[in-house]
Design a protein around this motif. Structure first.
Motif, mmCIF file in Angstrom:
data_model
loop_
_atom_site.group_PDB
_atom_site.id
_atom_site.type_symbol
_atom_site.label_atom_id
_atom_site.label_comp_id
_atom_site.label_asym_id
_atom_site.label_seq_id
_atom_site.Cartn_x
_atom_site.Cartn_y
_atom_site.Cartn_z
ATOM 1 N N THR A 266 43.307 23.724 33.957
ATOM 2 C CA THR A 266 42.956 25.138 34.057
ATOM 3 C C THR A 266 43.587 25.737 35.310
ATOM 4 N N PHE A 267 43.817 27.030 35.238
ATOM 5 C CA PHE A 267 44.216 27.771 36.430
ATOM 6 C C PHE A 267 43.461 29.093 36.436
ATOM 7 N N SER A 268 43.272 29.627 37.614
ATOM 8 C CA SER A 268 42.521 30.870 37.774
ATOM 9 C C SER A 268 43.374 31.879 38.524
ATOM 10 N N PHE A 269 43.231 33.143 38.123
ATOM 11 C CA PHE A 269 43.900 34.212 38.846
ATOM 12 C C PHE A 269 43.027 35.462 38.773
ATOM 13 N N ALA A 270 43.326 36.416 39.600
ATOM 14 C CA ALA A 270 42.533 37.641 39.645
ATOM 15 C C ALA A 270 43.449 38.834 39.836
ATOM 16 N N VAL A 271 42.983 39.991 39.348
ATOM 17 C CA VAL A 271 43.677 41.259 39.566
ATOM 18 C C VAL A 271 42.655 42.254 40.125
ATOM 19 N N ASP A 272 43.166 43.285 40.757
ATOM 20 C CA ASP A 272 42.301 44.299 41.376
ATOM 21 C C ASP A 272 42.494 45.636 40.678
ATOM 22 N N PRO A 273 41.602 45.977 39.732
ATOM 23 C CA PRO A 273 41.728 47.266 39.054
ATOM 24 C C PRO A 273 41.463 48.418 40.033
ATOM 25 N N PRO A 274 42.173 49.522 39.894
ATOM 26 C CA PRO A 274 41.888 50.687 40.746
ATOM 27 C C PRO A 274 40.457 51.174 40.537
ATOM 28 N N ALA A 275 39.905 51.806 41.526
ATOM 29 C CA ALA A 275 38.545 52.334 41.420
ATOM 30 C C ALA A 275 38.455 53.281 40.219
#
Length: 441
Positions: free
Chosen positions: A136-145
């Motif tokens: 498994t691998f994990s990643f994240a993104v930051d949606p705009p407010a």
């Protein structure tokens, strides 16, 4: 006589090539490309993804959307080397390759692409190189407010993706084909597909499991087809097979019954041998044939269920997804029967005394070239999941048998003796090889 010998030599070569293609396809199953499974959840303003996947394929740069098996890729050797690596080494290799992998993951809020940030890699323990290695691998993104929805697109080179939303009411749960974009997924929930949409989405999944991926199921259906030239025996067999595999598909998917693949797969191969060999020694529907087909259908249903087990069914739409998958399987089986019927139709008509010999002879002289030519065009046009020659060569072989049947139409029961029996014998030999391979190799 020389013409007949020439045709016989051509047929022998076709049989050898056909069996070699089928053997190769079977052997490749150990490195089958499986869909990635991605769990998505909004946590403290970040959209976090945990993905279970064949990370060796990602690192090796295999186009997982273009092959059904990693052995068919030019990077197959690199893939096996990675699979044999120590977990820490494999995780490090994935981290090194991440800058190349990240652009293939396209997550958007409106028209804005969100850059994925790798947050962790957990490579599975080293096992058999031929066995899947869970990583498994994990990643994240930051949606705009203020972002209400996102879309997810898994590049075709990363293969297919089962995307599951967590932590919300009515979560999105869908199967994305290679290169397909998800619909807009509401971050607050409510994007679950409706029953009809789920039903429709799983029909192609079931069809793909037969055509082109289900070579063993295709051979079993063809063995049913070659028993008789009459419709009634075929209907009895297909009805028994459909009823049986529907029962076990549902029960296995529900977790009521379970058998390991190491038991189911060899028996499926044995079922191909039994049905095909019976075609050689019987001329019609025996009293026990539907019952035998029913029993084997129960096991084939467990084989179908193993596909669903790879990525699961959406909890909120379990029944529509299961029904859609089953319908796709049925359409795939009917498609196989239709193609086989269209190939042999004229040979059956001539055997029954219809006087259209010239048309049939010309058709069967042209068909082998058409099948092989279409396969070359298919390969030139793109990179199909399964090599088209696996289908083109047997179809050409069957066409040549039909041509010989037309040429020897004065022989009593020429279609059965020249087409149905040799085709059944070839199917039985392939099934026997698969049985030996699945039990002993």
């Amino acid at each position: 006589m020389s013409r007949v010998l020439s045709v016989a030599a051509t047929l022998v070569r076709a049989v050898i090539l056909s069996m070699a293609a089928a053997f190769t396809a079977s052997s490749a199953a150990a490195h089958e490309v499986l869909p990635a499974i991605g769990d998505m959840e909004l946590a403290e303003g970040r959209l976090v993804f945990d993905v279970q996947a064949d990370i060796e394929g990602f690192v090796a740069g295999i186009d997982l959307g273009a092959v059904a098996d990693t052995d068919d890729a030019p990077q197959a050797g690199r893939h096996d080397t990675l699979r044999a690596m120590d977990p820490a080494e494999l995780a490090a290799a994935f981290e090194t390759a991440w800058p190349r992998i990240a652009p293939l993951i396209d997550i958007r809020a409106g028209q804005t692409r969100l850059e994925p940030e790798l947050t962790g890699v957990a490579a599975g323990p080293v096992g058999e190189v031929d066995a899947p290695r869970p990583s498994t691998f994990s990643f994240a993104v930051d949606p705009p407010a203020g972002t209400a929805k996102v879309t997810v697109r898994w590049d075709s080179r990363l293969g297919s993706l089962v995307l599951r939303q967590n932590g919300v009411e009515a979560p999105y749960d869908g199967y994305l084909e290679p290169g397909q974009s998800s619909p807009g997924i509401a971050l607050g929930g409510g994007s679950a597909l409706g029953p009809w949409a789920t039903f429709a989405a799983y029909i192609p999944v079931g069809f793909d499991h037969i055509v082109p991926l289900g070579l063993d199921h295709i051979l079993f259906v063809l063995a049913l087809f070659f028993l008789s030239t009459h419709l009634r025996p075929l209907l009895w067999q297909v009805t028994a097979f459909t009823a049986a595999h529907t029962i076990t598909l549902a029960l296995t998917a529900l977790g009521v019954i379970s058998l390991p693949g190491s038991v189911v797969e060899p028996i499926i191969a044995a079922s191909i041998v039994f049905v095909a060999v019976e075609n050689i020694f019987t001329r019609g529907l025996s009293p026990w044939r539907p019952a035998v087909v029913f029993v084997f259908g129960l096991l084939h249903g467990m084989g179908f269920a193993s596909v669903l087990a790879e990525f699961g069914l959406p909890e909120g739409a379990f029944v529509p997804a299961l029904l859609g998958f089953n319908v796709g399987v049925e359409v795939g089986q009917l498609f196989v029967i239709l193609i086989a019927f269209l190939i042999v139709r004229e040979a059956i008509r001539i055997d029954r005394g219809h006087d259209e010999v010239r048309l049939a002879r010309d058709l069967y002289i042209l068909l082998p070239g058409i099948f092989v030519g279409a396969a070359f065009l298919w390969m030139a046009w793109g990179q199909p999941e399964v090599g088209p020659m696996v289908f083109a060569i047997p179809a050409a072989f069957l066409s040549l048998l039909c041509w010989l049947s037309v040429e020897r139409r004065d022989l009593v029961d020429s279609y059965r003796r020249i087409v149905a029996v040799p085709a059944s014998a070839a199917i039985a030999l392939i099934g026997a090889w698969w049985f030996v391979e699945r039990v002993f190799l």
